[in-house]
Design a protein around this motif. Structure first.
Motif, PDB file in Angstrom:
ATOM      1  N   ASP A  22       0.610  -1.248  -0.183  1.00 15.93           N
ATOM      2  CA  ASP A  22       0.184  -0.134   0.000  1.00 15.93           C
ATOM      3  C   ASP A  22       0.749   1.223  -0.134  1.00 15.93           C
ATOM      4  O   ASP A  22       1.981   1.152  -0.122  1.00 15.93           O
ATOM      5  CB  ASP A  22      -0.845  -0.193   1.246  1.00 15.93           C
ATOM      6  N   PHE A  23       0.145   2.318   0.072  1.00 16.39           N
ATOM      7  CA  PHE A  23       1.011   3.684   0.139  1.00 16.39           C
ATOM      8  C   PHE A  23       1.903   3.669   0.960  1.00 16.39           C
ATOM      9  O   PHE A  23       3.123   4.246   1.002  1.00 16.39           O
ATOM     10  CB  PHE A  23      -0.053   4.925  -0.154  1.00 16.39           C
ATOM     11  N   ASP A  24       1.589   3.299   2.320  1.00 22.08           N
ATOM     12  CA  ASP A  24       2.356   3.392   3.624  1.00 22.08           C
ATOM     13  C   ASP A  24       3.604   2.596   3.331  1.00 22.08           C
ATOM     14  O   ASP A  24       4.869   2.974   3.762  1.00 22.08           O
ATOM     15  CB  ASP A  24       1.540   3.061   4.812  1.00 22.08           C
ATOM     16  N   ALA A  25       3.429   1.647   2.736  1.00 21.46           N
ATOM     17  CA  ALA A  25       4.517   0.741   2.438  1.00 21.46           C
ATOM     18  C   ALA A  25       5.624   1.465   1.402  1.00 21.46           C
ATOM     19  O   ALA A  25       7.001   1.528   1.686  1.00 21.46           O
ATOM     20  CB  ALA A  25       4.433  -0.630   1.722  1.00 21.46           C
ATOM     21  N   CYS A  26       5.211   2.241   0.375  1.00 26.49           N
ATOM     22  CA  CYS A  26       5.962   3.235  -0.400  1.00 26.49           C
ATOM     23  C   CYS A  26       6.568   4.179   0.104  1.00 26.49           C
ATOM     24  O   CYS A  26       7.677   4.520  -0.097  1.00 26.49           O
ATOM     25  CB  CYS A  26       4.932   3.662  -1.396  1.00 26.49           C
ATOM     26  N   GLN A  27       5.892   4.617   1.133  1.00 23.94           N
ATOM     27  CA  GLN A  27       6.545   5.971   1.864  1.00 23.94           C
ATOM     28  C   GLN A  27       7.405   5.423   2.959  1.00 23.94           C
ATOM     29  O   GLN A  27       8.668   6.002   3.127  1.00 23.94           O
ATOM     30  CB  GLN A  27       5.165   6.429   2.767  1.00 23.94           C
ATOM     31  N   ALA A  71       8.855  -5.754  -5.207  1.00 25.88           N
ATOM     32  CA  ALA A  71       8.599  -5.996  -3.889  1.00 25.88           C
ATOM     33  C   ALA A  71       8.675  -5.015  -2.869  1.00 25.88           C
ATOM     34  O   ALA A  71       9.708  -4.184  -3.250  1.00 25.88           O
ATOM     35  CB  ALA A  71       9.054  -7.232  -3.259  1.00 25.88           C
ATOM     36  N   ALA A  72       8.128  -4.691  -1.764  1.00 21.98           N
ATOM     37  CA  ALA A  72       8.263  -3.725  -0.888  1.00 21.98           C
ATOM     38  C   ALA A  72       9.599  -4.064  -0.123  1.00 21.98           C
ATOM     39  O   ALA A  72       9.347  -4.317   1.111  1.00 21.98           O
ATOM     40  CB  ALA A  72       6.952  -3.653  -0.016  1.00 21.98           C
ATOM     41  N   ASP A  73      10.725  -3.932  -0.759  1.00 21.12           N
ATOM     42  CA  ASP A  73      12.056  -4.531  -0.325  1.00 21.12           C
ATOM     43  C   ASP A  73      13.019  -3.517  -0.477  1.00 21.12           C
ATOM     44  O   ASP A  73      13.331  -2.913  -1.367  1.00 21.12           O
ATOM     45  CB  ASP A  73      12.396  -5.832  -0.818  1.00 21.12           C
ATOM     46  N   PHE A  74      13.692  -2.853   0.740  1.00 15.00           N
ATOM     47  CA  PHE A  74      14.623  -1.688   0.598  1.00 15.00           C
ATOM     48  C   PHE A  74      15.700  -2.218  -0.118  1.00 15.00           C
ATOM     49  O   PHE A  74      16.338  -1.588  -0.997  1.00 15.00           O
ATOM     50  CB  PHE A  74      14.852  -1.334   2.095  1.00 15.00           C
ATOM     51  N   ALA A  75      16.306  -3.313   0.113  1.00  9.41           N
ATOM     52  CA  ALA A  75      17.366  -3.741  -0.430  1.00  9.41           C
ATOM     53  C   ALA A  75      17.404  -3.799  -2.175  1.00  9.41           C
ATOM     54  O   ALA A  75      18.098  -3.401  -2.998  1.00  9.41           O
ATOM     55  CB  ALA A  75      17.935  -5.290  -0.195  1.00  9.41           C
ATOM     56  N   GLU A  76      16.247  -4.064  -2.608  1.00  8.88           N
ATOM     57  CA  GLU A  76      15.843  -4.258  -3.974  1.00  8.88           C
ATOM     58  C   GLU A  76      15.932  -2.748  -4.616  1.00  8.88           C
ATOM     59  O   GLU A  76      16.286  -2.576  -5.730  1.00  8.88           O
ATOM     60  CB  GLU A  76      14.789  -4.992  -4.346  1.00  8.88           C
ATOM     61  N   LEU A  77      15.282  -1.712  -3.745  1.00 12.02           N
ATOM     62  CA  LEU A  77      15.001  -0.698  -4.026  1.00 12.02           C
ATOM     63  C   LEU A  77      16.414   0.148  -4.245  1.00 12.02           C
ATOM     64  O   LEU A  77      16.892   0.841  -5.137  1.00 12.02           O
ATOM     65  CB  LEU A  77      13.902   0.153  -3.186  1.00 12.02           C
ATOM     66  N   ARG A  78      17.396  -0.188  -3.058  1.00 10.97           N
ATOM     67  CA  ARG A  78      18.590   0.559  -3.149  1.00 10.97           C
ATOM     68  C   ARG A  78      19.543  -0.003  -4.343  1.00 10.97           C
ATOM     69  O   ARG A  78      20.048   0.927  -5.085  1.00 10.97           O
ATOM     70  CB  ARG A  78      19.334   0.165  -1.903  1.00 10.97           C
TER      71      ARG A  78
END
Length: 428
Positions: free
Chosen positions: A186-191, A415-422
């Motif tokens: 959801d949006f909170d996960a994105c934020q 996925a809502a995964d910071f390592a992947e975003l980084r």
């Protein structure tokens, strides 16, 4: 202009630093050290000015001499190149229509002003990565404001399947320096992912990280200006008893309205209208801050259970010694939203879910002798599927949407995964 970090009052920065930095340490929001106030005679004179001249004066009151007046006026003129008309809905209610910009949403004001400010305060060879989360309209406004800007890379996260198809088309079809990621959550996960990125000092430094959410002070200050524009369009007798209802998700719009009141704009009271994600109405009712899991609603841009800007609201009330209990807030269900949209259509005004919620709360709380203004934050056609179905009629698409409706989506899925975003952010 000096701003301080709400989580560490010792961290104080200039306007330019705040625009470039976005957030302070510990993910703290920046807030003005000085709260300027205009005299009543100044307010009267300002309400006679044109939108751009008045907005330049308002913004100068906060920014001070950091940006020369003529430079600021030029940037404001570039940003606010479209109107914010007040449309009559009934004898005692009107809508401030904030959807006449290029992406048909109120976020155009803040997004375009931020782009103007960031290009002004950044060095010519400074590489910047804008990382932002959107529940719908921010993404489009930011994408279009920064599209094609040299040395600026824009990465926008949004909740997969939880924004309207036309909202998605508006910013996920641009390409170029605009990269979009559909996040499984959801949006909170994105934020939360955005906040994690800002906590990563090495990442911030490596890619010149910045945010274009309403957490950025330049966006917030820009939004103050259209409250003045609304009042300027009202006759004197309506100005004296004005109640403003704001559809509220991340609470940036309400914060801007309260700052307008702090400057001296004659607004009697505010109503913060939410959907089923009712953290604030419950808090104002019982004093307990207990966010529930975010639920999906018709008014998806307000599907936020942990509003980022709420600390600024509390700080302003504390600084001004206003009483939080004077802020009216309530939640409107999807069923009531639908009924309200039909009610508005019957009296000749076509609206979408977010504005309908603000109208419902306004109608339910407006007292005799008061004049009500609710904010229309997006063009109804941005929610064409639901509006068509609810009203049983076919809305025509404005050209801004029609020309993008058939283009392919260019988004990445993640996925809502910071390592992947980084990893994604670090790639050149």
């Amino acid at each position: 202009m000096k701003l301080y970090n709400l989580k560490d009052h010792n961290e104080q920065v200039s306007f330019a630093q705040a625009v470039k930095q976005g957030l302070g340490s510990q993910q703290g929001l920046f807030f003005p050290l000085e709260l300027p106030e205009f005299e009543l005679t100044d307010i009267d004179a300002m309400l006679e000015m044109d939108f751009v001249s008045r907005s330049s004066k308002i913004l100068s009151a906060y920014i001070g001499d950091e940006i020369a007046a003529h430079q600021l006026a030029e940037r404001v003129k570039n940003a606010f190149a479209f109107p914010a008309p007040v449309a009559k809905v009934s004898a005692d209610v009107a809508c401030l229509e904030l959807f006449h910009g290029p992406t048909l949403a109120f976020k155009d004001f803040g997004g375009r002003f931020m782009a103007q400010m960031l290009s002004y305060v950044s060095g010519a060879d400074e590489q910047i990565t804008i990382l932002t989360a959107t529940s719908g309209d921010t993404g489009a406004a930011v994408a279009h404001a920064f599209y094609g800007m040299e040395n600026v890379r824009v990465v926008i996260l949004y909740p997969q399947g939880k924004i309207s198809p036309l909202q998605e088309k508006l910013f996920c079809t641009l390409g170029g320096n605009i990269e979009t990621i559909a996040v499984e959550g959801d949006f909170d996960a994105c934020q939360a992912l955005v906040k994690q990125a800002f906590d990563d000092e090495a990442l911030k430094k490596a890619i010149g990280l910045n945010s274009a959410n309403s957490i950025n002070i330049s966006r917030l200050l820009a939004q103050i200006c259209y409250y003045f524009e609304a009042v300027a369009q009202l006759p004197q007798e309506q100005r004296n008893q004005l109640v403003v209802s704001v559809p509220s998700g991340n609470f940036g719009d309400l914060t801007a309205g309260l700052l307008a009141k702090s400057l001296g704009l004659p607004i009697k009271r505010f109503i913060a209208a939410t959907n089923a994600n009712d953290t604030v109405p419950r808090f104002l009712g019982n004093g307990e801050w207990l966010p529930n899991a975010t639920v999906a609603t018709l008014s998806n841009a307000m599907d936020v259970s942990q509003p980022n800007n709420w600390p600024r609201v509390e700080e302003l009330f504390r600084r001004k010694t206003w009483r939080l209990t004077d802020l009216v807030s309530g939640a409107v269900s999807d069923e009531t939203t639908k009924a309200t949209m039909r009610e508005l259509a019957e009296i000749g005004y076509i609206s979408e879910p977010h504005a309908a919620i603000a109208y419902r709360m306004l109608r339910d709380n407006l007292q005799e002798g008061e004049f009500g203004l609710f904010l229309g934050t997006a063009h109804p056609a941005k929610f064409k599927e639901s509006v068509d179905e609810i009203l049983g009629q076919e809305l025509p698409l404005p050209k801004e949407l029609a020309e993008r409706a058939e283009l392919p989506l260019l988004s990445h899925n993640m996925a809502a995964d910071f390592a992947e975003l980084r990893k994604f952010l670090m790639k050149a």
